[in-house]
Design a protein around this motif. Structure first.
Motif, PDB file in Angstrom:
ATOM      1  N   VAL A  43      -8.593  -8.757  -3.934  1.00  9.68           N
ATOM      2  CA  VAL A  43      -8.024  -7.762  -3.031  1.00  9.68           C
ATOM      3  C   VAL A  43      -8.789  -7.838  -1.719  1.00  9.68           C
ATOM      4  O   VAL A  43     -10.006  -7.627  -1.687  1.00  9.68           O
ATOM      5  CB  VAL A  43      -8.120  -6.338  -3.620  1.00  9.68           C
TER       6      VAL A  43
ATOM      7  N   ILE B 124       0.823  -1.206   0.000  1.00  6.79           N
ATOM      8  CA  ILE B 124       0.000   0.000   0.000  1.00  6.79           C
ATOM      9  C   ILE B 124       0.861   1.261   0.000  1.00  6.79           C
ATOM     10  O   ILE B 124       2.042   1.234   0.356  1.00  6.79           O
ATOM     11  CB  ILE B 124      -0.965   0.013   1.199  1.00  6.79           C
TER      12      ILE B 124
ATOM     13  N   ARG C 287      -4.776  -5.300   1.695  1.00  6.84           N
ATOM     14  CA  ARG C 287      -4.686  -3.888   2.078  1.00  6.84           C
ATOM     15  C   ARG C 287      -5.071  -3.762   3.549  1.00  6.84           C
ATOM     16  O   ARG C 287      -5.986  -4.439   4.008  1.00  6.84           O
ATOM     17  CB  ARG C 287      -5.662  -3.039   1.259  1.00  6.84           C
TER      18      ARG C 287
ATOM     19  N   ILE D 163      -3.387   0.253  -3.052  1.00  4.83           N
ATOM     20  CA  ILE D 163      -2.228  -0.434  -3.610  1.00  4.83           C
ATOM     21  C   ILE D 163      -1.336   0.567  -4.336  1.00  4.83           C
ATOM     22  O   ILE D 163      -1.805   1.392  -5.120  1.00  4.83           O
ATOM     23  CB  ILE D 163      -2.659  -1.551  -4.585  1.00  4.83           C
TER      24      ILE D 163
ATOM     25  N   PHE E 233      -4.097  -9.909  -3.202  1.00  9.46           N
ATOM     26  CA  PHE E 233      -3.476  -8.720  -2.628  1.00  9.46           C
ATOM     27  C   PHE E 233      -4.174  -8.408  -1.309  1.00  9.46           C
ATOM     28  O   PHE E 233      -5.381  -8.612  -1.173  1.00  9.46           O
ATOM     29  CB  PHE E 233      -3.640  -7.517  -3.561  1.00  9.46           C
TER      30      PHE E 233
END
Length: 247
Positions: free
Chosen positions: A145, A57, A97, A131, A95
């Motif tokens: 994500v 991030i 976050r 990201i 991914f």
């Protein structure tokens, strides 16, 4: 005292590999990190593998983007992500976050210890939690994500459910930082019986950073679990020996 002696011995052994830093299987950051996979061994992730790109991030990556180590980390990680997307078919890429539900940050509350580490981060719509732009997320190709609210990549989200549903048996980790999300996730997924690989070039510590932290985790702690630590070159070569991915 035993820890100090072990650390000294480890660093001494690693120093001996400096002359081999150009040999496949080694990476210097600034100390050469020995791969747990011999350089002459063909590596495959199989067909049921997932790529985990953790906490890439703006708040974390941007803070080190103007350093030489940070620039190398960004370049290597972006190169890896792009190579994964180029596979046909591409494997599952996940991914993570770090962000909170709203400005009250109910996931951490006023006294939660993690608040001292991640409490400055904001909500999903705030730039610091998004990201970093060097890393391409291809949701059309199936990239997932996930929000998380602790060190572990699966904290407060469906990571483990996704891995089970997709019959994943092998995970390859990249991310920031080595002593946070990488170490915590490697332990947890190893305990859940996954084959775990960490790409040494694609991990980094944030400031304040003692270079020995990264070295001791990658060359000492992770192999002791044991988790495999490999170089970006080995990871890229393994893509050609793996698959076609089932996802």
């Amino acid at each position: 005292m035993r820890l100090s002696n072990a650390t000294t011995a480890l660093l001494s052994a690693l120093t001996l590999t400096t002359a081999q830093s150009t040999t496949p299987g080694y990476d210097c950051m600034p100390t050469c990190i020995p791969s747990t996979i011999p350089a002459n061994q063909t590596l495959s992730f199989g067909r049921h593998y997932a790529v985990l790109n953790l906490d890439l991030i703006n708040a974390l990556v941007g803070a080190l983007s103007n350093t030489s180590a940070g620039a190398a980390f960004i370049s290597n990680t972006a190169r890896w992500i792009d190579a994964v997307h180029a596979q046909n078919p591409p494997p599952l890429s996940i991914f993570t976050r770090i962000y909170f539900t709203n400005s009250h940050k109910p996931e951490i509350g006023p006294t939660t210890p993690f608040g001292k580490v991640g409490g400055a981060l904001g909500t999903a719509n705030e730039s610091d939690t998004m990201i970093y732009p060097a890393f391409h997320v291809d949701e059309a190709a199936g990239d997932a994500v996930l929000q998380k609210t602790r060190y572990y990549a699966g904290a407060g989200n469906g990571l483990e459910e996704i891995l089970r549903a997709q019959h994943i048996d092998t995970v390859i980790l990249s991310g920031i930082r080595t002593s946070g999300v990488i170490l915590n996730t490697a332990y947890r997924l190893f305990n859940l019986d996954y084959n775990v690989y960490v790409i040494a070039n694609n991990t980094i510590e944030t400031a304040p950073n003692d270079p020995d932290i990264n070295t001791n985790i990658l060359a000492g702690i992770l192999p002791k679990i044991p988790v495999n630590v490999i170089t970006i070159e080995q990871a890229l070569a393994a893509l050609n020996s793996s698959g076609p991915a089932i996802y």
